[in-house]
Design an enzyme around this catalytic site. Structure first.
Site, short mmCIF file in Angstrom:
data_model
loop_
_atom_site.label_atom_id
_atom_site.label_comp_id
_atom_site.label_asym_id
_atom_site.label_seq_id
_atom_site.Cartn_x
_atom_site.Cartn_y
_atom_site.Cartn_z
N ASP A 33 0.84 -1.19 0.00
CA ASP A 33 0.00 0.00 0.00
C ASP A 33 0.89 1.25 0.00
OD1 ASP A 33 -3.24 0.43 1.03
OD2 ASP A 33 -1.89 2.16 1.02
N ALA A 82 -5.85 -1.66 -4.74
CA ALA A 82 -5.27 -0.31 -4.69
C ALA A 82 -5.89 0.56 -5.77
CB ALA A 82 -3.75 -0.40 -4.90
N THR A 125 -15.72 -2.31 -10.03
CA THR A 125 -16.92 -1.68 -9.46
C THR A 125 -18.09 -1.73 -10.44
OG1 THR A 125 -17.82 0.50 -8.91
CG2 THR A 125 -15.83 0.49 -10.23
N ASP A 126 -19.31 -1.70 -9.89
CA ASP A 126 -20.49 -1.64 -10.77
C ASP A 126 -20.57 -0.30 -11.50
OD1 ASP A 126 -21.17 0.01 -8.63
OD2 ASP A 126 -23.09 -0.97 -8.20
N GLU A 127 -19.77 0.69 -11.05
CA GLU A 127 -19.85 2.02 -11.68
C GLU A 127 -19.37 1.99 -13.13
OE1 GLU A 127 -18.86 5.38 -9.23
OE2 GLU A 127 -19.19 4.23 -7.40
N TYR A 153 -13.43 8.67 -12.27
CA TYR A 153 -13.18 7.47 -11.47
C TYR A 153 -13.65 6.22 -12.22
CZ TYR A 153 -14.28 3.75 -8.14
OH TYR A 153 -14.40 2.52 -7.52
N SER A 154 -14.93 6.22 -12.64
CA SER A 154 -15.45 4.99 -13.25
C SER A 154 -14.78 4.73 -14.60
CB SER A 154 -16.97 5.04 -13.38
OG SER A 154 -17.41 6.17 -14.07
N ALA A 155 -14.41 5.82 -15.31
CA ALA A 155 -13.72 5.62 -16.59
C ALA A 155 -12.35 4.98 -16.36
CB ALA A 155 -13.57 6.96 -17.32
N LYS A 157 -11.57 3.00 -13.84
CA LYS A 157 -11.77 1.60 -13.44
C LYS A 157 -12.13 0.74 -14.66
CE LYS A 157 -11.72 0.06 -9.79
NZ LYS A 157 -10.60 -0.51 -8.99
N ASN A 183 -20.06 -0.62 -1.02
CA ASN A 183 -19.81 -1.32 0.24
C ASN A 183 -20.00 -0.37 1.42
OD1 ASN A 183 -17.26 -3.84 -0.19
ND2 ASN A 183 -18.73 -3.16 -1.67
N PRO A 277 -21.73 16.82 -10.33
CA PRO A 277 -21.85 16.81 -11.79
C PRO A 277 -21.83 15.36 -12.33
CG PRO A 277 -20.04 18.23 -11.07
CD PRO A 277 -20.51 17.50 -9.86
P1 NAD Z 1 -9.97 3.19 -0.29
O1 NAD Z 1 -9.82 4.53 -0.94
O2 NAD Z 1 -10.54 3.10 1.07
O3 NAD Z 1 -8.54 2.46 -0.23
C1 NAD Z 1 -7.64 2.50 -1.29
C2 NAD Z 1 -6.29 2.03 -0.77
O4 NAD Z 1 -5.38 1.98 -1.88
C3 NAD Z 1 -5.67 2.95 0.27
O5 NAD Z 1 -5.13 2.21 1.33
C4 NAD Z 1 -4.56 3.66 -0.50
O6 NAD Z 1 -3.47 4.06 0.32
C5 NAD Z 1 -4.16 2.60 -1.50
N1 NAD Z 1 -3.53 3.16 -2.71
C6 NAD Z 1 -3.98 4.22 -3.44
N2 NAD Z 1 -3.13 4.45 -4.46
C7 NAD Z 1 -2.16 3.49 -4.38
C8 NAD Z 1 -1.01 3.21 -5.17
N3 NAD Z 1 -0.69 3.95 -6.24
N4 NAD Z 1 -0.23 2.16 -4.82
C9 NAD Z 1 -0.55 1.41 -3.72
N5 NAD Z 1 -1.60 1.66 -2.93
C10 NAD Z 1 -2.40 2.69 -3.26
O7 NAD Z 1 -10.80 2.32 -1.33
P2 NAD Z 1 -11.88 1.16 -1.07
O8 NAD Z 1 -13.21 1.78 -0.91
O9 NAD Z 1 -11.36 0.23 -0.06
O10 NAD Z 1 -11.87 0.46 -2.50
C11 NAD Z 1 -10.95 -0.60 -2.78
C12 NAD Z 1 -11.17 -1.09 -4.20
O11 NAD Z 1 -12.51 -1.55 -4.35
C13 NAD Z 1 -10.98 0.00 -5.25
O12 NAD Z 1 -10.33 -0.58 -6.35
C14 NAD Z 1 -12.39 0.41 -5.62
O13 NAD Z 1 -12.46 0.86 -6.95
C15 NAD Z 1 -13.14 -0.90 -5.44
N6 NAD Z 1 -14.56 -0.79 -5.09
C16 NAD Z 1 -14.96 -0.01 -4.03
C17 NAD Z 1 -16.30 0.03 -3.67
C18 NAD Z 1 -16.77 0.84 -2.48
O14 NAD Z 1 -17.99 0.92 -2.24
N7 NAD Z 1 -15.89 1.43 -1.69
C19 NAD Z 1 -17.24 -0.71 -4.39
C20 NAD Z 1 -16.80 -1.51 -5.47
C21 NAD Z 1 -15.45 -1.54 -5.79
P1 TYD Z 2 -20.26 7.79 -2.31
O1 TYD Z 2 -20.20 7.19 -0.95
O2 TYD Z 2 -19.31 8.86 -2.69
O3 TYD Z 2 -20.19 6.55 -3.34
P2 TYD Z 2 -20.45 6.52 -4.95
O4 TYD Z 2 -20.53 7.89 -5.48
O5 TYD Z 2 -19.23 5.80 -5.42
O6 TYD Z 2 -21.70 5.74 -5.13
O7 TYD Z 2 -21.73 8.37 -2.52
C1 TYD Z 2 -22.86 7.54 -2.41
C2 TYD Z 2 -24.07 8.38 -2.79
O8 TYD Z 2 -24.24 9.42 -1.81
C3 TYD Z 2 -23.91 9.10 -4.12
O9 TYD Z 2 -25.18 9.11 -4.78
C4 TYD Z 2 -23.52 10.52 -3.74
C5 TYD Z 2 -24.20 10.72 -2.41
N1 TYD Z 2 -23.52 11.62 -1.43
C6 TYD Z 2 -24.23 12.66 -0.83
O10 TYD Z 2 -25.43 12.88 -1.10
N2 TYD Z 2 -23.58 13.46 0.06
C7 TYD Z 2 -22.26 13.29 0.37
O11 TYD Z 2 -21.71 14.07 1.19
C8 TYD Z 2 -21.56 12.18 -0.23
C9 TYD Z 2 -20.11 11.93 0.09
C10 TYD Z 2 -22.24 11.38 -1.13
#
Ligand code: NAD
Ligand code: TYD
Length: 339
Positions: A33, A82, A125-127, A153-155, A157, A183, A277
């Site tokens: 990390d 990561a 991600t589903d995004e 972000y989604s682009a 991924k 999650n 946006p």
């Molecule tokens: P997060 O932002 O909490 O954690 C990301 C981690 O990656 C951090 O510990 C950061 O230090 C590390 N990191 C960032 N850039 C790095 C690099 N260049 N080299 C090494 N480490 C690096 O993210 P998360 O929510 O735990 O998501 C983890 C993965 O799951 C991501 O790939 C995300 O796209 C995917 N994902 C997340 C969700 C969600 O709801 N959070 C849902 C579906 C998929």
């Molecule tokens: P987020 O947790 O950023 O996840 P994602 O955009 O990847 O789905 O946001 C979840 C939803 O909540 C999204 O529709 C944006 C909205 N949101 C708010 O309304 N207020 C906030 O302060 C944040 C961070 C998100």
């Protein structure tokens, strides 16, 4: 079995490391990390001294460093969590998303080719599927839904997913991809909806809801996601994509109201702010494939999971209070002041 888990100091990666160390005490787990703003060594404290666990600080986009790590560790499996993961940050500063999420994935794939591995798993991600309209509750994302991204972000991924599939087809790299819905759970960085609302509620601060709060997300308890990845890396078919989601759709407003009510606060804390946006309307996963092929199904219902999550934030204030008292304040002002 030796697994390199990248991004293991973040939210989902951290939960995955805890889960794997507990479930497979004879495995070696190496967490790589970069410790960006989202990475937190305190998340790994419970496993830091476990035999078979090792933490290495480094950047997945640093080719020399990654190759050296593969040479030294000779991993069997790579699970790549990561990433830069926050949509709002990708809108204000896309560059680092391309660097980590695309270039970083490319470097890991090259290292896998160079040194040989049994499996490379990409956590996606589903995004990548874009969004669904609110007036078509019958529609869900399947693995064959076209990629149609909205945010940088989604682009980024989706680009990484395409690279992973290309390395499978062209170089026969043994890859799998999972695409999961939103999650929630312990160790979630408080820039994301659920932990941000819990922290603000506990501090009696306004709860910033984007637009009308009618956007829908399909919430999955983080451990259900970890179990699904465990099944895919052991039994999933090489070259395949698996959607992960638990049919737990909620509008943002419903989620925020649930948190307010659970904490006994007033709904007057809700503050409607300018919309994001390009804001995706609805995400909803069809998890039939992973259910039928691997027998996965979610075990935690949203109503239970959200209670457990709130409980965790109440019992682990020092984890998140440290975060929101630092650099996070500048982020919060930039993102929410005058919005
Ligand atoms: P997060 O932002 O909490 O954690 C990301 C981690 O990656 C951090 O510990 C950061 O230090 C590390 N990191 C960032 N850039 C790095 C690099 N260049 N080299 C090494 N480490 C690096 O993210 P998360 O929510 O735990 O998501 C983890 C993965 O799951 C991501 O790939 C995300 O796209 C995917 N994902 C997340 C969700 C969600 O709801 N959070 C849902 C579906 C998929
Ligand atoms: P987020 O947790 O950023 O996840 P994602 O955009 O990847 O789905 O946001 C979840 C939803 O909540 C999204 O529709 C944006 C909205 N949101 C708010 O309304 N207020 C906030 O302060 C944040 C961070 C998100």
């Amino acid at each position: 079995m030796k697994i390199i888990v990248t991004g293991g100091a973040g939210f989902i990666g951290g939960n995955f490391v805890h889960y794997m160390v507990e479930k497979y005490p004879d495995y070696e787990i190496v967490c790589l990390d970069k410790l960006t703003y989202a990475g937190n060594l305190e998340t790994l404290e419970p496993v830091m001294d476990k035999p078979g666990f090792k933490f290495v600080k480094g950047d997945i986009a640093d080719r020399e460093f990654v190759y050296k790590l593969f040479e030294d560790e000779k991993p069997d499996i790579i699970v790549n969590f990561a990433a830069e993961s926050h949509v709002d940050r990708s809108i204000s500063d896309p560059g680092i998303f391309l660097q980590t999420n695309i270039i970083g994935t490319g470097v890991l794939l090259d290292a896998c080719r160079e040194y040989g591995i049994k499996r490379y798993h990409q956590v996606s991600t589903d995004e990548v599927y874009g969004d669904l309209p609110l007036d078509r509750p019958d529609l869900f994302f399947t693995e064959t839904t076209p990629l149609h991204t909205s945010s940088p972000y989604s682009a980024s991924k989706a680009s990484a997913d395409l690279l992973v599939l290309a390395y499978h087809r062209t170089f026969k790299l043994p890859v799998t991809i999972s695409r999961c819905s939103n999650n929630y759970g312990p160790y979630h960085f408080p820039e994301k909806l659920i932990p941000l609302m819990i922290a603000n509620c506990l501090n009696d601060k306004p709860l910033p809801v984007y637009g009308k709060g009618e956007n829908v997300r399909d919430w999955l308890y983080v451990i259900d996601h970890c179990r699904a990845i465990d099944m895919i890396i052991h039994d999933g078919k090489v070259g395949e994509v698996y959607n992960i989601g638990g049919h737990n759709e909620r509008t943002n407003l419903q989620v925020v109201e649930t948190i307010i009510d659970a904490l006994g606060k007033s709904r007057d804390l809700i503050q409607y702010v300018t919309d994001r946006p390009g804001h995706d309307m609805r995400y909803a996963i069809d998890p039939t494939k992973i259910h039928d092929e691997l027998g996965w199904e979610p075990t935690t219902k949203f109503d239970d999971g959200i209670k457990q999550t709130i409980e965790w934030y109440l019992n682990n204030k020092s984890w998140w209070e440290k975060i929101i008292s630092g650099e996070y304040q500048n982020y919060y002002d930039k993102m929410y002041k005058d919005r």
